[in-house]
Design a protein around this motif. Structure first.
Motif, PDB file in Angstrom:
ATOM      1  N   ALA A 101       0.827  -1.209   0.000  1.00 24.21           N
ATOM      2  CA  ALA A 101       0.000   0.000   0.000  1.00 24.21           C
ATOM      3  C   ALA A 101       0.856   1.251   0.000  1.00 24.21           C
ATOM      4  O   ALA A 101       0.583   2.210  -0.743  1.00 24.21           O
ATOM      5  CB  ALA A 101      -0.923  -0.010   1.217  1.00 24.21           C
ATOM      6  N   GLU A 102       1.898   1.260   0.807  1.00 20.13           N
ATOM      7  CA  GLU A 102       2.746   2.454   0.908  1.00 20.13           C
ATOM      8  C   GLU A 102       3.398   2.775  -0.435  1.00 20.13           C
ATOM      9  O   GLU A 102       3.459   3.934  -0.851  1.00 20.13           O
ATOM     10  CB  GLU A 102       3.827   2.214   1.970  1.00 20.13           C
ATOM     11  N   ARG A 103       3.872   1.753  -1.123  1.00 21.70           N
ATOM     12  CA  ARG A 103       4.522   1.975  -2.414  1.00 21.70           C
ATOM     13  C   ARG A 103       3.540   2.516  -3.447  1.00 21.70           C
ATOM     14  O   ARG A 103       3.851   3.468  -4.182  1.00 21.70           O
ATOM     15  CB  ARG A 103       5.132   0.659  -2.904  1.00 21.70           C
ATOM     16  N   GLU A 104       2.340   1.935  -3.489  1.00 19.86           N
ATOM     17  CA  GLU A 104       1.379   2.378  -4.500  1.00 19.86           C
ATOM     18  C   GLU A 104       0.762   3.728  -4.155  1.00 19.86           C
ATOM     19  O   GLU A 104       0.412   4.496  -5.050  1.00 19.86           O
ATOM     20  CB  GLU A 104       0.306   1.309  -4.693  1.00 19.86           C
ATOM     21  N   ILE A 105       0.629   4.029  -2.876  1.00 20.49           N
ATOM     22  CA  ILE A 105       0.152   5.359  -2.494  1.00 20.49           C
ATOM     23  C   ILE A 105       1.160   6.417  -2.927  1.00 20.49           C
ATOM     24  O   ILE A 105       0.786   7.486  -3.436  1.00 20.49           O
ATOM     25  CB  ILE A 105      -0.114   5.426  -0.974  1.00 20.49           C
ATOM     26  N   ALA A 106       2.435   6.134  -2.762  1.00 20.73           N
ATOM     27  CA  ALA A 106       3.466   7.082  -3.189  1.00 20.73           C
ATOM     28  C   ALA A 106       3.410   7.295  -4.699  1.00 20.73           C
ATOM     29  O   ALA A 106       3.545   8.427  -5.189  1.00 20.73           O
ATOM     30  CB  ALA A 106       4.846   6.573  -2.779  1.00 20.73           C
ATOM     31  N   ARG A 107       3.188   6.217  -5.447  1.00 18.48           N
ATOM     32  CA  ARG A 107       3.109   6.353  -6.902  1.00 18.48           C
ATOM     33  C   ARG A 107       1.853   7.126  -7.301  1.00 18.48           C
ATOM     34  O   ARG A 107       1.895   7.986  -8.194  1.00 18.48           O
ATOM     35  CB  ARG A 107       3.126   4.968  -7.562  1.00 18.48           C
ATOM     36  N   PHE A 108       0.741   6.836  -6.643  1.00 19.12           N
ATOM     37  CA  PHE A 108      -0.503   7.560  -6.919  1.00 19.12           C
ATOM     38  C   PHE A 108      -0.332   9.051  -6.629  1.00 19.12           C
ATOM     39  O   PHE A 108      -0.748   9.909  -7.422  1.00 19.12           O
ATOM     40  CB  PHE A 108      -1.631   6.987  -6.061  1.00 19.12           C
ATOM     41  N   THR A 109       0.281   9.376  -5.502  1.00 16.85           N
ATOM     42  CA  THR A 109       0.489  10.771  -5.128  1.00 16.85           C
ATOM     43  C   THR A 109       1.344  11.493  -6.161  1.00 16.85           C
ATOM     44  O   THR A 109       1.050  12.629  -6.555  1.00 16.85           O
ATOM     45  CB  THR A 109       1.152  10.857  -3.737  1.00 16.85           C
ATOM     46  N   ALA A 110       2.399  10.834  -6.624  1.00 15.93           N
ATOM     47  CA  ALA A 110       3.260  11.436  -7.636  1.00 15.93           C
ATOM     48  C   ALA A 110       2.505  11.654  -8.941  1.00 15.93           C
ATOM     49  O   ALA A 110       2.651  12.696  -9.601  1.00 15.93           O
ATOM     50  CB  ALA A 110       4.482  10.550  -7.874  1.00 15.93           C
ATOM     51  N   ASP A 111       1.674  10.688  -9.321  1.00 16.64           N
ATOM     52  CA  ASP A 111       0.897  10.832 -10.552  1.00 16.64           C
ATOM     53  C   ASP A 111      -0.099  11.979 -10.452  1.00 16.64           C
ATOM     54  O   ASP A 111      -0.242  12.790 -11.376  1.00 16.64           O
ATOM     55  CB  ASP A 111       0.148   9.524 -10.855  1.00 16.64           C
ATOM     56  N   MET A 112      -0.809  12.064  -9.335  1.00 14.88           N
ATOM     57  CA  MET A 112      -1.796  13.127  -9.179  1.00 14.88           C
ATOM     58  C   MET A 112      -1.134  14.502  -9.151  1.00 14.88           C
ATOM     59  O   MET A 112      -1.648  15.481  -9.705  1.00 14.88           O
ATOM     60  CB  MET A 112      -2.607  12.908  -7.901  1.00 14.88           C
ATOM     61  N   SER A 113       0.009  14.595  -8.513  1.00 13.21           N
ATOM     62  CA  SER A 113       0.734  15.861  -8.481  1.00 13.21           C
ATOM     63  C   SER A 113       1.189  16.261  -9.878  1.00 13.21           C
ATOM     64  O   SER A 113       1.059  17.414 -10.285  1.00 13.21           O
ATOM     65  CB  SER A 113       1.935  15.760  -7.539  1.00 13.21           C
ATOM     66  N   ALA A 114       1.720  15.288 -10.630  1.00 17.66           N
ATOM     67  CA  ALA A 114       2.168  15.577 -11.989  1.00 17.66           C
ATOM     68  C   ALA A 114       1.019  16.043 -12.871  1.00 17.66           C
ATOM     69  O   ALA A 114       1.199  16.909 -13.737  1.00 17.66           O
ATOM     70  CB  ALA A 114       2.821  14.337 -12.594  1.00 17.66           C
ATOM     71  N   LEU A 115      -0.171  15.488 -12.638  1.00 12.10           N
ATOM     72  CA  LEU A 115      -1.341  15.866 -13.428  1.00 12.10           C
ATOM     73  C   LEU A 115      -1.949  17.191 -12.978  1.00 12.10           C
ATOM     74  O   LEU A 115      -2.897  17.676 -13.588  1.00 12.10           O
ATOM     75  CB  LEU A 115      -2.402  14.764 -13.345  1.00 12.10           C
ATOM     76  N   GLY A 116      -1.406  17.764 -11.922  1.00 16.34           N
ATOM     77  CA  GLY A 116      -1.900  19.063 -11.469  1.00 16.34           C
ATOM     78  C   GLY A 116      -3.181  19.005 -10.684  1.00 16.34           C
ATOM     79  O   GLY A 116      -3.912  19.992 -10.616  1.00 16.34           O
ATOM     80  N   ALA A 117      -3.477  17.858 -10.072  1.00 12.73           N
ATOM     81  CA  ALA A 117      -4.714  17.738  -9.294  1.00 12.73           C
ATOM     82  C   ALA A 117      -4.557  18.435  -7.951  1.00 12.73           C
ATOM     83  O   ALA A 117      -3.495  18.378  -7.324  1.00 12.73           O
ATOM     84  CB  ALA A 117      -5.055  16.268  -9.075  1.00 12.73           C
ATOM     85  N   ARG A 118      -5.620  19.088  -7.515  1.00 14.17           N
ATOM     86  CA  ARG A 118      -5.627  19.676  -6.182  1.00 14.17           C
ATOM     87  C   ARG A 118      -5.410  18.563  -5.148  1.00 14.17           C
ATOM     88  O   ARG A 118      -6.079  17.534  -5.200  1.00 14.17           O
ATOM     89  CB  ARG A 118      -6.968  20.354  -5.908  1.00 14.17           C
ATOM     90  N   PRO A 119      -4.516  18.749  -4.211  1.00 17.83           N
ATOM     91  CA  PRO A 119      -4.325  17.712  -3.185  1.00 17.83           C
ATOM     92  C   PRO A 119      -5.532  17.639  -2.263  1.00 17.83           C
ATOM     93  O   PRO A 119      -6.207  18.645  -2.012  1.00 17.83           O
ATOM     94  CB  PRO A 119      -3.073  18.181  -2.433  1.00 17.83           C
ATOM     95  N   ALA A 120      -5.820  16.449  -1.770  1.00 19.04           N
ATOM     96  CA  ALA A 120      -6.918  16.284  -0.817  1.00 19.04           C
ATOM     97  C   ALA A 120      -6.539  16.905   0.516  1.00 19.04           C
ATOM     98  O   ALA A 120      -5.372  16.868   0.927  1.00 19.04           O
ATOM     99  CB  ALA A 120      -7.240  14.806  -0.642  1.00 19.04           C
ATOM    100  N   ALA A 121      -7.534  17.463   1.201  1.00 16.75           N
ATOM    101  CA  ALA A 121      -7.287  18.001   2.538  1.00 16.75           C
ATOM    102  C   ALA A 121      -7.056  16.885   3.542  1.00 16.75           C
ATOM    103  O   ALA A 121      -6.268  17.019   4.477  1.00 16.75           O
ATOM    104  CB  ALA A 121      -8.469  18.872   2.969  1.00 16.75           C
ATOM    105  N   TYR A 122      -7.764  15.773   3.335  1.00 16.18           N
ATOM    106  CA  TYR A 122      -7.622  14.602   4.199  1.00 16.18           C
ATOM    107  C   TYR A 122      -7.558  13.361   3.323  1.00 16.18           C
ATOM    108  O   TYR A 122      -8.317  13.227   2.367  1.00 16.18           O
ATOM    109  CB  TYR A 122      -8.803  14.474   5.168  1.00 16.18           C
TER     110      TYR A 122
END
Length: 397
Positions: A86-107
């Motif tokens: 989970a930790e590895r895939e969450i890190a990859r998901f976070t990097a992908d969303m950031s690269a796509l310019g998505a607003r980060p979740a508050a929680y």
């Protein structure tokens, strides 16, 4: 702003207070972010950007289902701890969303960190007669919630069909009703277990989001979203258990996205034809991925074809070239208003995209006023595309 509300089965005026709470069902982190994920989360990102543009403050909650019937067998197959996966895939998901310019979740709550809240909710359901024990499982008794099925509008037979396809067990003799669903279950050998008044075990899938959403946003969420395949059973079950406890609507508006196929086939892990964002963004600018996804309406079911990637890259270059042709000036003409109107019309991203490309073509022809390139940048930024950025995937503009 007008959006299609799944519960009302129509496009409705969205009436919200200054502060908006939005819960979007997140990923089960056992594989990489694929194009279907991106299409869903960028659709809600457009909603957030437009709401902020209107003047609302938006609190986005997007969970991680880091323990369920999908991640545990995958971790066992890989021979690693499920939380490490989970930790590895969450890190990859976070990097992908950031690269796509998505607003980060508050929680970004995780199921494994919310067990206590789930146990409390299940206890309340027991006390109020909505839950029962059968064998080594605790079930929600749908006969105690007469409105079960109100979100989807499906018949009992159709719900039973979908339950069988999507992780339910309508034929299990332990259930009083084929549509009853698991709240808590005994863990098998090798699975994680948590203590509870019902015995050690782990939660069912649906109670996880009810607990995480309530903890972050309270009894009633303004906008609840997710992919269209979550309407049933996941969101239907969420409604039943949450409203049985709180006696209040779980959400004011239900907004769902369409499913994405791939070149004539269903996109799925079993077919091995998933288009991963981490791969795609090594080939084209992440802004081009956003632009490609904007060509498809968020509610439609559509198919991705590989040639869309380079076509979107060319469109991005066209936009960026037009944005750099004249110096930035103050003021706006009609383009931003046109994009706003498109987004307000049930999030018509294809129309917004066409407006952006039309403005770029006008600038290229030389028939545009001197303010248009600056307005093009403002309109594109409203859609999450920073045309004056020179670095691919800088994060949310």
């Amino acid at each position: 702003m007008r959006l299609f509300d799944t519960a009302r089965r129509s496009v409705v005026d969205v009436k919200l207070d200054d502060h908006v709470g939005m819960y979007v069902c997140g990923i089960t982190p056992y594989d990489a972010t694929h194009l279907g994920h991106a299409a869903t989360y960028l659709a809600y990102d457009l909603v957030i950007r437009r709401l902020e543009d209107i003047g609302h403050t938006v609190t986005l909650v997007r969970n991680y289902t880091d323990v369920d019937d999908s991640i545990l067998p995958k971790a066992a197959e890989l021979g690693e701890h499920y939380l490490a996966l989970a930790e590895r895939e969450i890190a990859r998901f976070t990097a992908d969303m950031s690269a796509l310019g998505a607003r980060p979740a508050a929680y970004e709550p995780r199921a494994t960190q919310s067990i206590e809240a789930m146990v409390t909710m299940i206890g309340t359901l027991f006390e109020s007669g909505h839950a029962y024990t059968s064998g080594d499982r605790i079930y929600f008794d749908v006969s105690t919630f007469p409105e079960f099925g109100k979100l989807s509008g499906y018949s009992a037979d159709r719900m039973a069909e979908l339950a069988a396809e999507r992780g339910g067990t309508p034929g299990d003799p332990r259930q009083r009703n084929p549509l009853d669903f698991v709240l808590w279950q005994a863990s098998t050998d090798g699975e994680p277990a948590w203590p509870s008044p019902f015995g050690p075990g782990r939660p069912g899938w649906h109670i996880e989001c009810s607990a995480m959403g309530h903890t972050a946003l309270g009894e009633t969420i303004d906008i609840h979203g997710g992919g269209g395949d979550l309407v049933f059973p996941h969101h239907e079950c969420e409604i039943a258990q949450s409203e049985a406890i709180h006696g209040a609507p779980l959400a004011r508006y239900w907004v769902h996205t369409g499913l994405v196929g791939y070149q004539g086939h269903k996109m799925s892990k079993s077919l091995g034809n998933l288009v991963f964002i981490s791969d795609l963004r090594t080939r084209i600018d992440p802004r081009a991925i956003r632009l490609a996804l904007m060509a498809h309406h968020y509610r439609s079911e559509w198919e991705w074809f590989d040639d869309e990637a380079m076509a979107a890259q060319r469109d991005l270059q066209e936009l960026a070239g037009a944005a750099s042709r004249t110096p930035a000036v103050d003021g706006e003409a009609g383009l931003v208003a046109e994009v706003r109107g498109a987004l307000d019309n049930d999030l018509d991203a294809p129309a917004a995209r066409d407006a952006l490309l039309g403005a770029a073509a006008a600038i290229r022809r030389g028939g545009a006023g001197p303010a248009l390139s600056d307005e093009l940048c403002a309109a594109a930024l409203l859609c999450g595309i920073d045309l004056r950025s020179t670095t691919m995937g800088e994060g949310p503009p």
